[in-house]
Each structure stands twice: as structure tokens, then as C-alpha cells.
Motif scaffolding. Sequence first.
Motif, PDB file in Angstrom:
ATOM      1  N   CYS A 156       0.829  -1.211   0.000  1.00 38.83           N
ATOM      2  CA  CYS A 156       0.000   0.000   0.000  1.00 38.83           C
ATOM      3  C   CYS A 156       0.857   1.253   0.000  1.00 38.83           C
ATOM      4  N   VAL A 157       1.947   1.223   0.753  1.00 32.21           N
ATOM      5  CA  VAL A 157       2.864   2.369   0.761  1.00 32.21           C
ATOM      6  C   VAL A 157       3.342   2.647  -0.657  1.00 32.21           C
ATOM      7  N   TRP A 158       3.747   1.588  -1.379  1.00 30.57           N
ATOM      8  CA  TRP A 158       4.281   1.788  -2.725  1.00 30.57           C
ATOM      9  C   TRP A 158       3.192   2.148  -3.728  1.00 30.57           C
ATOM     10  N   ALA A 159       1.985   1.671  -3.530  1.00 31.99           N
ATOM     11  CA  ALA A 159       0.886   2.099  -4.407  1.00 31.99           C
ATOM     12  C   ALA A 159       0.639   3.600  -4.236  1.00 31.99           C
ATOM     13  N   ILE A 160       0.703   4.068  -2.989  1.00 26.90           N
ATOM     14  CA  ILE A 160       0.526   5.496  -2.705  1.00 26.90           C
ATOM     15  C   ILE A 160       1.699   6.293  -3.274  1.00 26.90           C
ATOM     16  N   ARG A 161       2.908   5.820  -3.043  1.00 20.91           N
ATOM     17  CA  ARG A 161       4.092   6.529  -3.552  1.00 20.91           C
ATOM     18  C   ARG A 161       4.125   6.554  -5.079  1.00 20.91           C
ATOM     19  N   ASN A 162       3.679   5.496  -5.707  1.00 22.28           N
ATOM     20  CA  ASN A 162       3.636   5.483  -7.173  1.00 22.28           C
ATOM     21  C   ASN A 162       2.627   6.490  -7.706  1.00 22.28           C
TER      22      ASN A 162
END
Length: 180
Positions: A156-162
Amino acid sequence: MQERIDGLSEDQMKFAIMATYREQPSFLFRVLEAVNQEFTASETTPEPDPEPTPTPSVGIPTWCRCSNCREMPSEVEKRCCNQIPQNCHSTLHDFHNVVLDPLVLEVAIRYRNDMIAQPPDQDYNRSHRHTAYRQYVLWIHGYLGAGNRQVIPSCCVWAIRNRFPDPSGQYVGFIGGRFG
């Protein structure tokens, strides 16, 4: 309790599951995780696969179950949603609606800025990224209160950062609060 559950129709079960999800999403995710683990454990005699079993993808950490996590800089951040790939939090329609939708985030930003009398952050991606983190925690855990923080799964962190990247690629990461 088992008799009451056994007496429910399929429609009643679906209604109960959705009511539970609306009330506390994290509870339902824990139930799904338990069901996934029970299903995996109950497969005593696996039938031969028609296709070869895929090898773990390069770049997916060993602690990841959903296949969408990336390596994280600290041990505390090495957390997966622990769902099977089809149920990964970061791929759910609700995640995209509640956490990644710019209009939802804009409303949440305005509400928060109004409540704490804070001027808006002029960095669009940073303000939306931080609000998306708060939205995820609120969606999964509910209101936690000041200083009580939860680690967000890497997927989820990386989905948000992307969706809302930092131009330099530098992110602060998880900062624990009073309670951990």
C-alpha cells in the motif's frame, strides 16, 4: 454460535460479511487471512499443476505474501497485508476509491486543514501522499488518536508513492508515535 452461523442463508451471510466490512474493514481482512491460511493448510494432497509452479518473482521480498510488496528500509516497515494476491489491499477497488482518489483526498485535506487551522501544503504530491497514508489507516484501523500509529503494508505504501511520487525519490518512512 456455530448453530446460528449454520442457520444463515447465503444472502444473510453476504449481508453479515458486508456489514462487518463496513463497520471494521481490518476485522474482515483478518478473517480472510485466516480463511486463506486454513485453505492452504487443508490442501493435503495437492493435485499436479497443469502448468509449472512459478518461481518467486525477482524483487519480491521473502516476507511478502501478496506479491505486491517491495523491500523497505527498516524492519518495522517490512510488513505485508498478508492477503493472497487477489485480495491484496493495494489492488482492491475500495483502496483506489478511499486512498488514491484525488477528489477524496482533496476533501480530506480541506477537512483536516480546517479542523487544525493549518495552511495547505503547497506540494501537491506530498500533501496527497500524506493524506493517502492517513486515509488508509482510517479505512483499515479507524481513528487511532494522536501519537498512536500503525505501520502501513509495503504494498500500500508503494501504491501510494507510485500515485503521488516525491520528485527526488526520498521518503521519510514510518515514524513511531507514543505507543509504538
